[in-house]
Write an enzyme that holds these catalytic residues in place. Structure first.
Site, mmCIF file in Angstrom:
data_model
loop_
_atom_site.group_PDB
_atom_site.id
_atom_site.type_symbol
_atom_site.label_atom_id
_atom_site.label_comp_id
_atom_site.label_asym_id
_atom_site.label_seq_id
_atom_site.Cartn_x
_atom_site.Cartn_y
_atom_site.Cartn_z
ATOM 1 N N HIS A 251 -39.046 -61.823 62.115
ATOM 2 C CA HIS A 251 -39.319 -61.983 63.483
ATOM 3 C C HIS A 251 -38.121 -62.663 64.075
ATOM 4 O O HIS A 251 -37.160 -62.143 65.086
ATOM 5 C CB HIS A 251 -40.419 -62.379 64.051
ATOM 6 C CG HIS A 251 -40.641 -62.269 65.589
ATOM 7 N ND1 HIS A 251 -41.416 -61.282 66.026
ATOM 8 C CD2 HIS A 251 -40.205 -63.010 66.453
ATOM 9 C CE1 HIS A 251 -41.467 -61.281 67.347
ATOM 10 N NE2 HIS A 251 -40.694 -62.462 67.857
ATOM 11 N N GLU A 317 -38.426 -55.663 74.040
ATOM 12 C CA GLU A 317 -38.911 -56.377 72.887
ATOM 13 C C GLU A 317 -40.319 -55.441 72.422
ATOM 14 O O GLU A 317 -40.661 -54.611 73.266
ATOM 15 C CB GLU A 317 -39.718 -57.545 73.585
ATOM 16 C CG GLU A 317 -38.809 -58.799 73.134
ATOM 17 C CD GLU A 317 -38.714 -59.377 71.766
ATOM 18 O OE1 GLU A 317 -39.264 -58.862 70.986
ATOM 19 O OE2 GLU A 317 -38.060 -60.492 71.308
ATOM 20 N N HIS A 319 -44.280 -55.829 71.011
ATOM 21 C CA HIS A 319 -45.463 -56.778 70.596
ATOM 22 C C HIS A 319 -46.391 -55.793 69.989
ATOM 23 O O HIS A 319 -47.472 -55.786 70.508
ATOM 24 C CB HIS A 319 -45.876 -57.427 71.997
ATOM 25 C CG HIS A 319 -46.131 -58.795 71.966
ATOM 26 N ND1 HIS A 319 -47.099 -59.145 72.685
ATOM 27 C CD2 HIS A 319 -45.696 -59.835 71.300
ATOM 28 C CE1 HIS A 319 -47.272 -60.594 72.230
ATOM 29 N NE2 HIS A 319 -46.244 -60.957 71.640
ATOM 30 N N HIS A 321 -48.296 -55.995 66.665
ATOM 31 C CA HIS A 321 -49.412 -56.651 65.844
ATOM 32 C C HIS A 321 -50.352 -57.454 66.982
ATOM 33 O O HIS A 321 -51.496 -57.188 66.848
ATOM 34 C CB HIS A 321 -48.797 -57.647 64.967
ATOM 35 C CG HIS A 321 -48.334 -56.660 63.814
ATOM 36 N ND1 HIS A 321 -47.895 -57.322 62.586
ATOM 37 C CD2 HIS A 321 -48.154 -55.560 63.399
ATOM 38 C CE1 HIS A 321 -47.501 -56.420 61.644
ATOM 39 N NE2 HIS A 321 -47.508 -55.173 62.253
ATOM 40 N N GLU A 544 -47.542 -70.826 70.094
ATOM 41 C CA GLU A 544 -46.847 -70.214 70.843
ATOM 42 C C GLU A 544 -47.442 -70.087 72.248
ATOM 43 O O GLU A 544 -47.525 -69.031 72.770
ATOM 44 C CB GLU A 544 -46.532 -68.900 70.147
ATOM 45 C CG GLU A 544 -45.588 -69.039 68.916
ATOM 46 C CD GLU A 544 -45.592 -67.902 68.010
ATOM 47 O OE1 GLU A 544 -45.979 -66.764 68.471
ATOM 48 O OE2 GLU A 544 -45.257 -68.021 67.061
ATOM 49 N N ASP A 736 -31.263 -50.821 71.206
ATOM 50 C CA ASP A 736 -31.976 -50.030 70.015
ATOM 51 C C ASP A 736 -33.338 -50.922 69.747
ATOM 52 O O ASP A 736 -33.225 -52.116 69.879
ATOM 53 C CB ASP A 736 -31.107 -50.056 68.882
ATOM 54 C CG ASP A 736 -30.839 -51.374 68.391
ATOM 55 O OD1 ASP A 736 -29.760 -51.871 69.219
ATOM 56 O OD2 ASP A 736 -31.012 -52.006 67.549
ATOM 57 N N GLY A 773 -30.837 -55.469 71.271
ATOM 58 C CA GLY A 773 -31.785 -54.556 70.226
ATOM 59 C C GLY A 773 -32.794 -55.596 69.814
ATOM 60 O O GLY A 773 -32.839 -56.879 69.809
ATOM 61 N N SER A 776 -38.859 -54.330 64.478
ATOM 62 C CA SER A 776 -40.071 -54.774 64.348
ATOM 63 C C SER A 776 -40.631 -53.947 63.154
ATOM 64 O O SER A 776 -40.552 -52.666 63.141
ATOM 65 C CB SER A 776 -41.038 -54.436 65.354
ATOM 66 O OG SER A 776 -42.290 -54.482 64.762
#
Lengths: 995, 280
Positions: A251, A317, A319, A321, A544, A736, A773, A776
């Site tokens: 990640h 971004e 997200h 999972h 987090e 991208d 970019g 994932s």
């Protein structure tokens, strides 16, 4: 919760129940409609349960038992309940509400420790207005109560609760039971340093340590760490290992893109790739060297020049999972996270627009087709839409662009992309950190939420994911983030800090580790404000928890900086100092819990070597569609109703696209605002008519057949969408975002290599640099021994400028009598097309832009548009020419008549008995094509501007009115081959899933 | 933000306005822009700053509460901010109105004015309120453009008969009353200032059912905005401050050349009213 609260042993919530708290339940008065209850009722029916007589939903509050009863009554009537709408019910500690006959009660409450922003807000207000009980703290907790009238078994209600009312990962459910958990969440973990025995560990043990600690480190990486500590003759602390795991996670580090790849292509060609990112995507940016690129690939977002001393920043971004486990929280914190990326770009960019794209399974999927442990696509989609809505709207950022794609390949592993565009003055585009600067944490408190998010996102999902990863789920609080935003720009404009980053994956470990990379940092965890006591030192360091930013503040500005945040009740705390030691030192109450060399931490990652091999799927190429079906009207209506093409109005209307008052071209356009716009246009500066344009391109269907063609065609799609509203293709930047399967598998990685090569080729041809970019990987779902991969998905987002927003163009037809043109060449490219999918066919040639001619065509078209020669414009993509003209017609409430004989085609096919030449023209998805409406007095200038390019006049806008029609004349003799009233087109387009 | 505010050609009326904000306010920028474009120099102030020194309100003739999600709209839209204002600024707010100041609440600001009790007769306790804003009938947040008709009300800057296109963007904008008497009282006191209409049939009355989406939230009597009995305090759900430029309207590409958005005259008239009763 007060941070000083005492906590019992780890893992056990305090066993207090309803008997120990005041309970207030607020239901609407019986005579008032309860829209939320009606919604739940419909959801139960949709689930296949008997229709309830009535469903009512109450908001429940638990309050500290030491409150006086008069105070609770006052709180209930003057605060929790609305005097016109609601009727509160109060239950003293020890009392239990009772259900009447024929009514069931289902209670849903956040699990202990899960963020509850409502409870925090109520708690704060009660304290601020002097309503504090003898016990000292209001002790507010909230829950929802469903009162369901009807005859149901407990099993049925459990099913409804699990699939409609609650998410067991983060919520507690009580069916016809009134005991609710109340008290301090979680237990206590020891603070301080714990050692991990690594020096003498066998390979087997090394892997065990990685798996048990949820570190997601490979054996090679564990060995490198072992080596490092052997050289120092000491064992690592758990905190050090955690820090390394976070920093080295896929990640954060993008090891696949930056490692070595032994690649074998579809024609047997081989190549050793040393860093895929540097040799494709980033290379294009470097070679293009556009002077308007201000900061690319180095900061939290890409920054490009705009106007009047301002730059634009953009980041997208994934997200994925977290959204699979908790769609609402996952999507919300996804958008929350990317907004923080913007706040941490340069010295902070003010967010002005959001863009979101979702990829989910079919909404009509049979419940028994659902893989074990996954949620139904309907629930996932509703959840992510609500998550983006509630976070984006509350932040006051318009959501102006996006997309939704449905494919069975996303059922078990949905994708959620969230992006934000921001604006910042040029002098704020760069940041620095100097030794001696204070490390200041601002925003939310730290809790046990979101532990191991970075490492979790780097492994595949499984049927146990929802059980093991509940700690990885975060619940956002947008208002905390909005407060941070408000204060941050005050501090920025007063020059009070010189470095900033967001606390995202890896928490403080990543944020401080990154900021201090070039110098060093010394952190004191005891200073970190906590949501509740009981976190271990490691947990504080890697949590987090959302809505936190880290600043580098020169020592002389610390007091002034803290005061700015205090003025609006935002917590800001000095948690350490940046140093010149080159070391990352973490202390807890003075004692060192981690001491890491910054060089090893950031440069010690072994670069993996992987094998990649892609072979073409063995599918026949149908070439031109066979003459099977000549009811083109029916095919067109079916295409308009296809989930990927049908109206997304139910989603778009839930997003505020007007806040900040800057939107010029909105997501929905036309007479009734039901036409799908190609791209968003906004006017960010009051004193300038220059506009920002946001568009995107994606087509996972193409990737299955030809990943390189997919990359080229979706870049073309993003650009032609932007050009359609008036953007200048020479001032377009792209991003991208790859979501891929497990790249340890050579076929997945092979597709990634090819797509990246396509990115390079297309970016170079169009002169369009990548500015940011994200990838994932590991989007697979494991059931037993089997894994399901998502379709390879490349989302291209484009941020461009339009010289004058007054020249922006929308896609709705404007006036009868205007000419209709097509630009671009139509080819027999049906691979991945929706027309073939309708016929149940697969395979075929994937549309691919002609990189020699396409860039010049887009430039020429833009030239015509900026001179005002084009009245409406719409790109051709899913469903081809027929869908494009249909959408333009109903959006403009006008008819259209086109002649397929005029359409520029690569090969005529008109006399080819094996080819349906009309279907080819109506439904091909070839790239770089748009339909343009041109008023008679601009026809000559338009044609002059396009001279030398593929284009043709194909028809005319016809009369408005109830019987306006879309008519097409066939390629053979000009006979009418399609004739559909525009109201039928509109109805088909609006016929899909409505949420 | 360091972006330049203000608009060329605006004349300063000498009136000063303040836009009140708090945690979660998010339409403060465009509201300030609207007042400045209408000629009132306008400050943005956080609740904490005014609560610390309530006398600061005396510098202003126009007080507005901007839209957004104050405190997340947790519990109910505007509830927490409303109670917080009651607790910290009640006297200063009433003094401001008695002094002749004018007050505007847009969207969340309207919800807050209702919670504050500023749209009904003074002195009512929170639980004596007879008007409310509640969940949209659709149970969804909705963003769309609507047509507002200005009613014959006591609000001096609402010009009866005007039809104005404006966007709404809310989840809890459905106007509700305790009972029929409460509604009758609003009409009797000429407090109904703005209603939703279908622009193709704009002459609907209070008992006519203006259908969705023209009445976007199921509001009683299609009410979009009301004023207090003096006419000096107005609250409305739609956002006239989001229709200031020629390019805000969702169909502007279908219209001829326009100099400005249809929302701007609303602010000009409000500033004019404030000017005519300027407190010195």
């Amino acid at each position: 919760m007060p941070p000083t609260a005492e906590a019992p042993a780890h893992g056990e919530a305090q066993k207090l129940t309803q008997s120990s708290a005041w309970r207030v339940e607020v239901f609407r008065r019986p005579e008032r409609q309860d829209p939320e209850g009606d919604h739940a009722l419909h959801a139960m029916v949709e689930l296949g349960l008997r229709r309830p007589t009535r469903v009512r939903i109450g908001r429940g509050y638990l309050l500290d038992p030491s409150y006086e009863s008069a105070t609770v009554a006052d709180i209930a009537t003057s605060f929790l309940a609305d005097p016109v709408i609601d009727a509160p019910r109060i239950h003293a500690p020890g009392e239990v509400p009772s259900a009447t006959d024929g009514m069931h009660r289902v209670l849903v409450m956040a699990q202990p420790g899960v963020m509850d922003p409502v409870a925090q807000t109520v708690d704060r207000l009660l304290q601020n207005t002097g309503r504090v009980p003898d016990g000292g703290a209001p002790g507010v907790a909230t829950f929802r109560a469903y009162e369901i009238e009807g005859d149901y078994t407990t099993d049925e209600l459990e099913s409804a609760a699990a699939r409609i009312f609650a998410n067991a990962t983060i919520e507690v459910v009580r069916i016809d039971r009134e005991d609710l958990p109340y008290g301090t969440p979680f237990g206590a973990s020891p603070r301080g340093r714990t050692e991990v025995a690594l020096l003498d560990a066998t390979d087997e043990r090394l892997l065990e340590i990685s798996v048990q600690g949820q570190l997601s480190l490979t054996l090679t990486e564990m060995r490198a760490i072992q080596e490092h500590y052997r050289a120092q003759s000491r064992e690592p602390s758990a905190c050090e290992l955690e820090t390394i795991a976070q920093t080295w996670s896929e990640h954060c580090k993008h090891k696949t893109f930056t490692g070595f790849i032994d690649f074998e292509g579809p024609d047997g060609e081989t190549e050793e790739i040393d860093n895929l990112l540097k040799t494709t995507v980033a290379r294009a940016t470097h070679e293009l060297d556009r002077d308007w690129c201000v900061s690319v690939f180095v900061d939290n977002a890409g920054i490009v020049e705009f106007d009047q001393g301002f730059d634009l920043a953009i980041k997208v971004e994934t997200h994925n999972h977290p959204s699979a486990i908790d769609p609402y929280g996952g999507a919300g914190t996804g958008i929350g996270g990317v907004i923080r990326d913007l706040l941490g770009a340069g010295l902070g960019a003010r967010p002005i627009a959001n863009t979101d794209a979702f990829f989910v399974g079919p909404t009509d999927l049979d419940a028994d087709q659902l893989p074990k442990g996954t949620m139904h696509p309907r629930r996932i989609l509703r959840g992510v839409v609500a998550g983006v809505r509630d976070y984006g709207n509350r932040m006051g950022i318009p959501t102006l662009n996006g997309g939704v794609w449905f494919d069975p390949g996303y059922t078990a592993n949905p994708l959620v992309y969230a992006g934000t565009v921001g604006i910042l003055p040029r002098e704020c585009a760069f940041k620095e950190v100097r030794p001696g600067d204070a490390i200041v944490s601002v925003g939310g408190r730290t809790g046990r939420d979101g532990i191991h998010g970075a490492t979790f996102s780097s492994i595949e999902l499984s049927e146990e994911s929802e059980m093991v990863s509940s700690a990885a789920v975060q619940i956002g609080d947008p208002i905390t983030e909005k407060r941070v935003l408000d204060c941050l720009f005050v501090a920025r404009d007063r020059g009070l800090y010189r470095g900033i980053t967001d606390c995202g994956a890896g928490g403080f470990s990543s944020a401080v580790g990154e900021m201090g990379e070039e110098c060093g940092a010394d952190v004191e965890l005891a200073n970190v404000p906590l949501k509740y006591a009981g976190l271990s030192s490691d947990e504080v360091w890697i949590s987090e928890a959302q809505e936190r930013m880290v600043l580098a503040v020169p020592p002389e500005n610390v007091d002034a900086c803290l005061a700015v945040f205090a003025a609006e009740d935002v917590e800001a705390t000095v948690i350490g100092t940046f140093t010149d030691t080159g070391k990352l030192i973490v202390r807890d109450e003075g004692k060192i819990v981690a001491e890491l060399d910054m060089r090893f931490l950031h440069d010690g990652t072994p670069r993996p070597r992987r094998r990649a091999k892609w072979t073409r799927p063995n599918l026949p190429d149908p070439g031109c569609p066979a003459p099977a079906n000549d009811d083109y009207g029916a095919a067109l209506l079916a295409l308009l109703g296809h989930p990927n093409i049908a109206s997304k109005e139910w989603i778009l209307r839930q997003y505020d696209h007007e806040v900040q008052g800057m939107s010029v071209v909105k997501p929905l356009v036309g007479v009734r605002a039901d036409g799908p716009g190609d791209a968003a246009v906004l006017k960010p500066l009051e004193t300038s008519r220059k506009g920002a344009v946001i568009s995107c391109g994606v087509n996972p269907n193409f990737g299955e057949l030809d990943p390189k063609a997919m990359a080229e065609s979706v870049i073309d799609e993003a650009l032609r969408n932007a050009v359609a509203v008036g953007a200048d293709p020479d001032h377009a930047a792209i991003l991208d975002n790859f979501s891929w399967g497990n790249c340890d598998k050579p076929d997945r990685l092979g597709a990634l290599v090819l797509a990246s090569k396509g990115c390079y080729d297309a970016a170079m041809a169009y002169g369009t640099p990548f500015v940011s970019g994200k990838d994932s990987l590991n989007n697979e779902y494991r059931i037993g021994d089997q894994t399901l991969s998502i379709p390879s998905t490349l989302l291209i987002t484009c941020l461009a400028t339009i010289p004058d927003v007054a020249r922006a163009v929308t896609m709705d037809l404007k006036r009868a009598g205007n000419a209709l043109y097509v630009v671009g060449m139509t080819r027999a490219e049906f691979g991945g097309s929706h027309y073939l999918a309708l016929q149940g066919l697969d395979g075929g040639r994937v549309p691919r832009p002609d990189l020699e001619t396409a860039p010049a065509l887009l430039r020429a078209l833009h030239g015509a548009m900026r001179e005002g020669h084009v009245t409406s414009a719409h790109d051709l993509s899913e469903g081809g020419l027929a869908v494009t003209v249909a959408e333009m017609a109903f959006a403009g409430e006008l008819g259209a008549e086109i002649d397929l004989r005029e359409l520029p085609t690569e090969t005529d096919h008109a006399t080819d008995a094996n080819c349906d030449a009309d279907a080819l023209r109506l439904f091909s998805e070839s790239c770089t094509r748009l339909v343009l409406e041109v008023a008679p007095d601009h026809v000559e200038a338009f044609e002059r501007a396009l001279a030398g390019h593929h284009f043709a006049r194909i028809g005319t806008v016809t009369e408005a009115g109830a019987d306006a029609r879309f008519v097409a004349r066939g390629s053979q003799t000009g006979e009418i081959v399609l004739d559909v009233p525009i109201e039928a087109l509109r109805a088909a387009h609006g016929s899909g899933f409505q949420g | 933000m360091t972006m330049k505010e203000g608009q060329a050609g605006t004349t300063d009326s000498g009136v000063r306005g303040v836009v009140l904000r708090s945690a979660g306010t998010n339409c403060d920028g465009e509201l300030k822009r609207a007042f400045e474009a209408a000629g009132a120099s306008t400050d943005l102030l956080h609740l904490n700053a005014i609560a610390k020194d309530p006398k600061r309100l005396e510098d202003y003739s126009i007080l507005s509460i901007a839209g957004g999600f104050s405190y997340g709209d947790y519990v109910a839209a505007g509830r927490v901010f409303g109670l917080e204002l009651r607790h910290r600024l009640d006297e200063a707010l009433h003094a401001f109105i008695e002094r002749g100041g004018v007050v505007l609440g847009v969207c969340n600001g309207f919800q807050i004015l209702i919670e504050l009790g500023l749209l009904q007769d003074p002195g009512l306790a929170p639980d004596e309120r007879s008007i409310a804003l509640t969940d949209n009938a659709s149970d969804r947040f909705e963003c769309r453009w609507v047509t507002l008709r200005s009613e014959d009300s006591v609000c001096p800057w609402v010009r009866a008969g005007d039809l104005t296109p404006v966007p709404i963007a809310h989840a809890e904008g459905r106007f509700a009353v305790r009972d029929r008497d409460a509604l009758d009282e609003l009409y009797a006191k000429r407090q109904v200032a703005l209603t939703y209409v279908d622009p193709a049939h704009p002459n609907t009355g209070r008992d006519d059912d203006v259908p969705y989406p023209f009445n976007p939230n199921g509001s009683t009597a299609n009410i979009a905005g009301i004023c207090d009995p003096t006419g000096r305090v107005l609250g409305l759900m739609p956002h006239p401050e989001r229709n200031l430029t020629p390019w805000n309207h969702p169909q502007w590409t279908r219209m001829g050349t326009r100099e400005e958005g249809e929302g701007l005259p609303f602010f000009r008239r409000m500033v004019a009213v404030a000017t005519s009763t300027l407190v010195s």
